[in-house]
Scaffold this motif. Structure first.
Motif, mmCIF file in Angstrom:
data_model
loop_
_atom_site.group_PDB
_atom_site.id
_atom_site.type_symbol
_atom_site.label_atom_id
_atom_site.label_comp_id
_atom_site.label_asym_id
_atom_site.label_seq_id
_atom_site.Cartn_x
_atom_site.Cartn_y
_atom_site.Cartn_z
ATOM 1 N N UNK A 1 6.064 20.061 0.524
ATOM 2 C CA UNK A 1 6.509 20.331 1.888
ATOM 3 C C UNK A 1 7.984 20.720 1.890
ATOM 4 N N UNK A 2 8.330 21.578 2.835
ATOM 5 C CA UNK A 2 9.687 22.107 2.862
ATOM 6 C C UNK A 2 10.712 21.024 3.171
ATOM 7 N N UNK A 3 10.391 20.163 4.132
ATOM 8 C CA UNK A 3 11.372 19.144 4.527
ATOM 9 C C UNK A 3 10.900 17.762 4.129
ATOM 10 N N UNK A 4 10.469 17.703 2.877
ATOM 11 C CA UNK A 4 9.870 16.491 2.340
ATOM 12 C C UNK A 4 10.715 15.238 2.578
ATOM 13 N N UNK B 1 0.847 -1.185 0.000
ATOM 14 C CA UNK B 1 0.000 0.000 0.000
ATOM 15 C C UNK B 1 0.880 1.231 0.000
ATOM 16 N N UNK B 2 0.557 2.184 -0.842
ATOM 17 C CA UNK B 2 1.299 3.432 -0.797
ATOM 18 C C UNK B 2 0.304 4.593 -0.670
ATOM 19 N N UNK B 3 0.539 5.411 0.366
ATOM 20 C CA UNK B 3 -0.321 6.570 0.577
ATOM 21 C C UNK B 3 0.509 7.821 0.348
ATOM 22 N N UNK B 4 0.028 8.685 -0.511
ATOM 23 C CA UNK B 4 0.717 9.951 -0.737
ATOM 24 C C UNK B 4 -0.180 11.059 -0.210
ATOM 25 N N UNK B 5 0.305 11.788 0.775
ATOM 26 C CA UNK B 5 -0.566 12.837 1.304
ATOM 27 C C UNK B 5 0.002 14.221 1.066
ATOM 28 N N UNK C 1 3.674 2.073 2.752
ATOM 29 C CA UNK C 1 4.625 3.084 2.331
ATOM 30 C C UNK C 1 3.904 4.429 2.393
ATOM 31 N N UNK C 2 4.428 5.336 3.197
ATOM 32 C CA UNK C 2 3.736 6.617 3.320
ATOM 33 C C UNK C 2 4.646 7.746 2.868
ATOM 34 N N UNK C 3 4.134 8.605 1.996
ATOM 35 C CA UNK C 3 4.977 9.663 1.437
ATOM 36 C C UNK C 3 4.221 10.974 1.372
ATOM 37 N N UNK C 4 5.023 12.062 1.402
ATOM 38 C CA UNK C 4 4.443 13.377 1.163
ATOM 39 C C UNK C 4 4.451 13.621 -0.336
ATOM 40 N N UNK C 5 3.409 14.194 -0.856
ATOM 41 C CA UNK C 5 3.351 14.464 -2.291
ATOM 42 C C UNK C 5 4.535 15.341 -2.681
ATOM 43 N N UNK D 1 3.089 24.503 3.126
ATOM 44 C CA UNK D 1 4.431 23.984 2.869
ATOM 45 C C UNK D 1 5.221 23.729 4.158
ATOM 46 N N UNK D 2 4.921 24.553 5.194
ATOM 47 C CA UNK D 2 5.686 24.399 6.431
ATOM 48 C C UNK D 2 4.859 23.731 7.507
ATOM 49 N N UNK D 3 3.859 22.969 7.065
ATOM 50 C CA UNK D 3 2.933 22.347 8.009
ATOM 51 C C UNK D 3 3.706 21.541 9.054
ATOM 52 N N UNK D 4 3.564 21.948 10.318
ATOM 53 C CA UNK D 4 4.322 21.265 11.365
ATOM 54 C C UNK D 4 3.686 19.920 11.714
ATOM 55 N N UNK D 5 2.484 19.720 11.230
ATOM 56 C CA UNK D 5 1.777 18.488 11.578
ATOM 57 C C UNK D 5 2.088 17.345 10.621
#
Lengths: 129, 1005
Positions: free
Chosen positions: A91-94, A47-51, A83-87, A56-60
């Motif tokens: 995000x700044x610190x992707x 499973x891969x989730x891209x959120x 597998x979890x990823x940021x789109x 961009x600086x979302x601390x959450x």
């Protein structure tokens, strides 16, 4: 037909009655996670989730990712690899966050932190209602 | 009296424009206080201020006048004598000509005009002078916004409070107002000016030359604002909104019929505007204008109105599916929806208003309109592509609604002539008879016909009723008579049931026609052996008994028609017996039986006896039926009947259906012979015969007055005889020997005995115990020690017998709709299920205990019986006994789950378990057996044969996570292991439930 039968079950009936109608905005409502951004390969148990964090600086972002992972660990059969990823580019610190989220040991360590675990439980509790 | 020196500083302060506004207000307030407290008279004030009021310096003069006016405006509750009022009025009136000091004059005039009755008001003559001076000197449109608003307020006050003073001004008044409001742009001022126009026109009683002369000019001013369009100031509540303005303008439009020649063309023109808000407004205005202008004036516009409305209705259907994505499209959608709705309401108003005594112009227009016909024709002849069907559905819906509205008016007020009414019905019925491939239109038309029919007050005695029954009812009935129309049978039946349902008379006619068709097809099927006729007959019978009969019974009780039909069916049977034809279609018999039952059940006692007598004569005329009285000495062999005469089976089954549906008070002929016959057929495995027997025993009069029922037996004797015979035959070795000959009839014989038991149980007769004991014996017979000596075949026979006996408990306990139901007048003792449950459960539990060591195969049947008993008993009774049954119930579920065929039983038992789980005491008993229950549920979570079982088991586990922590904690790991497997279930619902369950049990740590 099936619905009627299910309603015949006293257990279900009681639970429906107790359900609280109020809950805060979910990740779906905020478009952080959409159905399109989830890829499931049942044969390969993957499973891969891209959120997409809201800003961009979302601390959450880390917490959101951690919640997603915990929810999936608890909801999926153990055969799945998650597998979890940021789109990309949202995000700044992707890269750092991605690394954190997919490192088994780091996740395990995070879940041993009681404060963090409490936050995650709080986030997930409405989804198990 | 206050010294002038004490207040003159206030005047000076106000006049000095360089001081801040707050000081201005304070000075006015202070002076007002003096005046209100009688420390300063108004006259003194004026005298002392003379210099300020008359100086040639216009700045000081205007401030002075304003000061006086403001003070005046603040003392509205202080009484003033007429002299001072008159003086002040004259002063301010004269000041209206002083354009540099106009503000003060307007405020002053307004303050004076607003004074209420006893506190001193302006005299009529003064008010008139004020008005004249106003019209002469004040150029409203050259003033600032605030002054314009004040001016309109002055005019408003004049018109509202002093109509007598101004109405005589005539031309001057109207002209003045026109001039004042022309070219106004500020929303608030516009609100006032629209109201002004409305009020001023109302001042002149209706046929008024003056208004007629000015109508054109006034409307020209008003028309510039239509449709109201402005986007300013959303959130500000103080200001007028678009809707307010639009409403005010609409009221102005509607204020006089004299606007008609100007307004209607404008509205119709704007109706075709591309701006949706304009469309919507036009429709609203048009609706109101139709009401206000009156039919005389509007009739000449009928055609134009219809043509324009038609366009709107066709392009904006009121119903639209809500498939929306973004907010803006939702908004447009809403507006379009509103337009559609508004157009329909406008059409409705038009139909109501545009009538003249001699002819219905508007309605004829609609009916004669080629487009309407074309639309209908389009759908009728061409069909349409799927893509546009939504729109067309909307239009059709609107069209048919219109037709329905027209046709459902009460006769005396009907806007349409009889021939038009006829046309509407004809159009609809032709859709119904020919256009069945368009399901939507077809249903719509049929529903509409039904509603039109129900709206007729008296179908016999009214013109409409006659037309309706001639056009619609006859057409519908003819559908049944003609075989060759293309309309499928099921649709035909829908038509007749819809039309029949409207009233008694059409219903009787439909029933009659249906009856003919049924008899015709039955004889076709039986005599010529045509299968398709049999199938038709089955459909007809189903329609008769399920759709029409219940409705007919609500219209009229105990009608002869039903008796006649029942007897007719019997005569049909009689002729069939005579012709000795084989009847092959079993479904036909089932439908016939159901129809017969329902027919008989809805008859009165006398009518029932009539039917029974006739049927009995026919049955008893048949030679080879076992029709001798029943005697204890008769041997089993004598009872045997030769197989293979289906028509006789038919007769007995049909006769059994009559008996099943009888009321308890109805007398039966020759009960002894009937009992005998039914027993024989019961033992042959004929369920209807068994049901009839059960029904006779269930309804046997309990008061002991036997003479009318049977001269031979008392009730107890009868039962004894029946039971003895049954037991002898069913437990004889020959019966057992033949049991496994793959023949359903033996199993049916057991079921037949169960029916008899059910009949007895429902009336609360104790002999049911004997039957129960017999079944128990059968259950346990497969487990006796002597079975070791039996060969395999006999073993199989025994186990099949035991299974049938177990299933007998389900039959006894469950509700049925074929026999022994409330509909068929069964005698029912309250709480009979609970009684049976509590009498039987100790026996079953002890048997279970006794055979606990046996092979599971043998215990299965016992548990099956137990399961049927528990799952059919009301939950409350079971929960009350939960302390006894929980362990057995769990064991029972465990053993039954080994076999696929028990899945429905398992599900019902699981529901019982979850019911116990929800009860306070039940919870305790579950907790006591927690190991057993958890073990069981952990297995059922993976039960492969039924999704509902898995889901319910998980739900039970979730509920169990709320039990006392110390008891459930040890089970936690076991549950989690089981649930983890369920996470991989192939059904979504189960996976979802598994997630919940896992969370619930994971979080108790």
């Amino acid at each position: 037909m099936v619905a009627e039968l299910i309603n015949a079950n006293p257990v279900v009936y009681e639970r429906k009655e107790r359900r609280d109608p109020e809950h805060p905005y979910s990740l779906e409502q905020l478009n952080v996670v959409t159905e399109d951004s989830i890829e499931v390969n049942d044969e390969k148990s993957h499973v891969r989730v891209t959120f997409t964090p809201t800003v961009e600086h979302c601390s959450m972002a880390t917490i959101i990712g951690l919640c997603l992972r915990v929810k999936l660990i608890r909801s999926l059969p153990s055969r799945y690899k998650v597998d979890i990823r940021i789109a990309p580019g949202t995000h700044a610190t992707e890269a750092t966050v991605n690394k954190q989220l997919n490192d088994k040991e780091r996740v395990a360590a995070a879940l041993e932190n009681l404060t963090l675990l409490e936050v995650i439980e709080d986030c997930l509790s409405p989804t198990f209602a | 009296m206050a010294n002038p020196s004490s207040w003159t500083p206030h005047v000076e302060a106000f006049v000095d424009t360089s001081r801040p506004p707050s000081e201005h207000v304070a000075s006015i307030e202070a002076t007002t206080k003096l005046v209100n407290n009688d420390l300063l008279s108004l006259l003194d004030l004026v005298k002392e201020m003379e210099m300020y009021l008359t100086t040639s310096d216009h700045v000081i003069r205007s401030r002075g006048i304003l000061f006086l006016a403001e003070v005046l405006a603040r003392i509205t509750s202080k009484p003033l004598d007429s002299v001072s009022v008159s003086c002040l009025a004259e002063f301010f009136t004269s000041r209206l000509s002083d354009w540099q000091a106009l503000r003060g004059a307007l405020v002053g005039c307004l303050a004076l005009l607003r004074r209420k009755g006893s506190l001193g008001t302006i005299a009529i003559s003064n008010a008139r002078k004020l008005a004249q001076s106003f019209f002469m000197y004040v150029q409203v449109q050259s003033l600032t916004v605030n002054d314009r608003k004040l001016s309109f307020e002055v005019l408003h006050c004049l018109l509202e409070e002093y109509p007598d003073a101004v109405v005589v001004l005539g031309d001057e008044l109207l002209y003045g107002i026109c001039e004042a409001v022309d070219e106004e742009k500020d929303p608030d001022c516009l609100m006032l000016s629209f109201q002004l126009v409305e009020i001023v026109i109302r001042l002149f009683p209706d046929p008024s030359d003056l208004v007629t002369r000015f109508a054109g000019d006034i409307f020209e001013i008003l028309s510039k604002y239509f449709p109201v369009y402005f986007t300013h100031g959303g959130g500000d509540e103080l200001h007028a909104t678009r809707d307010d303005l639009s409403r005010a303008l609409m009221n102005a439009f509607c204020s006089t019929p004299n606007f008609e020649p100007f307004a209607i063309p404008l509205l119709l023109d704007k109706l075709s505007s591309s701006l949706q808000s304009a469309k919507l407004d036009s429709l609203k205005y048009l609706t109101n204008c139709l009401r206000c202008y009156g039919a005389d004036r509007m009739l000449k516009h009928s055609k134009a109105i219809w043509l324009n409305l038609k366009d709107v209705i066709f392009s904006f259907p009121p119903q639209r599916p809500l498939v929306l994505t973004t907010e803006s499209s939702q908004d447009t959608e809403r507006v379009e929806h509103q337009i559609g709705k508004e157009a329909l309401s406008c059409l409705q108003t038009a139909m109501l208003c545009l009538t003249s005594p001699d002819k219905d112009v508007f309605i004829n227009l609609i009916l004669e309109d080629e487009d309407v016909v074309k639309r209908f024709g389009f759908v009728l002849n061409e069909g349409y592509s799927v893509g546009t069907s939504v729109d067309i559905h909307g239009q059709l819906n609107a069209l048919v609604k219109v037709l329905q509205t027209l046709a459902t008016f009460p006769e005396h007020y009907s806007p349409i002539s009889e021939s038009v009414y006829h046309d509407i019905l004809l159009m609809l019925i032709s859709v119904v008879t020919c256009k069945y491939d368009d399901v939507y239109l077809w249903n719509l038309s049929l529903k509409t016909l039904g509603q039109i029919g129900s709206s007729i007050e008296d179908i016999h005695d009214s013109a409409k009723g006659t037309i309706y029954s001639r056009t619609v009812v006859e057409r519908a009935i003819s559908l049944l008579q003609v075989d060759d129309t293309a309309l499928p049978l099921s649709l035909k039946l829908d038509v007749v049931s819809e039309i029949g349902a409207i009233a008694l008379d059409p219903m009787s006619r439909v029933l009659k026609a249906l009856e003919e068709a049924i008899v015709f097809h039955i004889s076709k099927a039986c005599v010529d052996g045509r299968t398709e006729s049999a199938e038709t007959a089955i459909c007809l019978l189903e329609c008769y008994s399920c759709k029409l009969l219940p409705r007919f019974c609500t219209l009229q009780d105990f009608d002869e028609v039903l008796v006649l039909f029942a007897i007719r069916l019997w005569e049909q049977m009689e002729s069939l017996v005579a012709s000795k034809n084989e009847i092959k279609v079993q479904g036909l018999l089932d439908s016939l039986m159901m129809t017969m039952k329902l027919l008989v059940a809805s008859c009165s006692e006398e009518q029932q006896s009539l039917i029974v007598k006739r049927a009995y004569t026919i049955v008893s005329a048949v030679k080879c039926l076992p029709l001798q009285p029943f005697s204890p000495s008769s041997k089993l062999e004598e009872l045997r009947i030769s197989p293979g005469f289906s028509i006789h089976n038919w007769l007995v089954s049909l006769f059994a259906s009559v008996v099943i549906a009888l009321r308890p008070q109805t007398t039966l002929p020759d009960v002894d012979i009937l009992l005998n016959m039914f027993i024989v057929f019961l033992l042959e495995g004929q369920l209807p015969a068994a049901q009839a027997l059960a029904s006779i025993l269930n309804k046997w009069p309990s008061n002991g007055n036997i003479s009318e029922l049977s001269s031979v037996y008392t009730f107890d004797q009868a039962i004894d005889l029946v039971l003895e015979k049954c037991f002898t035959v069913l437990s004889s070795s020959s019966f057992l020997a033949n049991f496994y000959s793959s023949n359903d009839s033996k199993i049916n014989a057991i079921a037949g005995l169960a029916w008899v038991g059910k009949g007895l149980l429902m009336r609360g007769h104790e002999k049911v115990k004997e039957i129960t004991m017999f079944f128990l014996k059968c259950l346990l017979s497969s487990q006796n020690s002597e079975i070791m000596q039996l060969n395999q075949k006999e073993l199989d026979a025994r186990s099949l017998l035991a299974t049938s006996a177990a299933d007998a408990f389900q039959l006894i306990m469950s509700d049925s709709d074929v026999c022994l139901s409330k509909q068929f007048h069964a005698t029912t003792k309250p709480l009979y299920k609970q009684r049976f449950f509590s009498s039987l459960i100790p026996v079953l539990l002890s048997s279970v205990k006794e055979y606990a060591t046996m092979n599971t195969n043998y215990r299965t049947v016992l548990y099956r019986a137990f399961g049927h008993l528990i799952s059919n008993t009301p939950l409350a009774a079971v929960v009350a006994e939960s302390h006894k049954i929980v362990p057995t119930l769990v064991d029972c579920l465990g053993i039954l789950s080994l076999n696929t065929q028990n899945k429905d039983l398992i599900y019902s038992l699981l529901l019982v378990l979850s019911g116990i789980l929800m009860d306070k005491n039940g919870k305790e008993h579950i907790t006591e057996n927690i190991h057993l229950v958890i073990n069981l549920l952990a297995k059922l979570v993976l039960y492969p044969h039924m999704m509902l079982v898995r889901e319910t088991a998980l739900q039970c586990l979730v509920a169990m996570s709320g039990l006392p922590h110390s008891r459930i904690y040890p089970m936690r790991l076991q549950v989690l292991r089981a649930v983890t497997k369920a996470l991989d279930d192939k059904k979504w619902a189960v996976r979802q439930e598994a997630v919940r369950c896992r969370q619930a049990w994971a979080s108790i740590a």
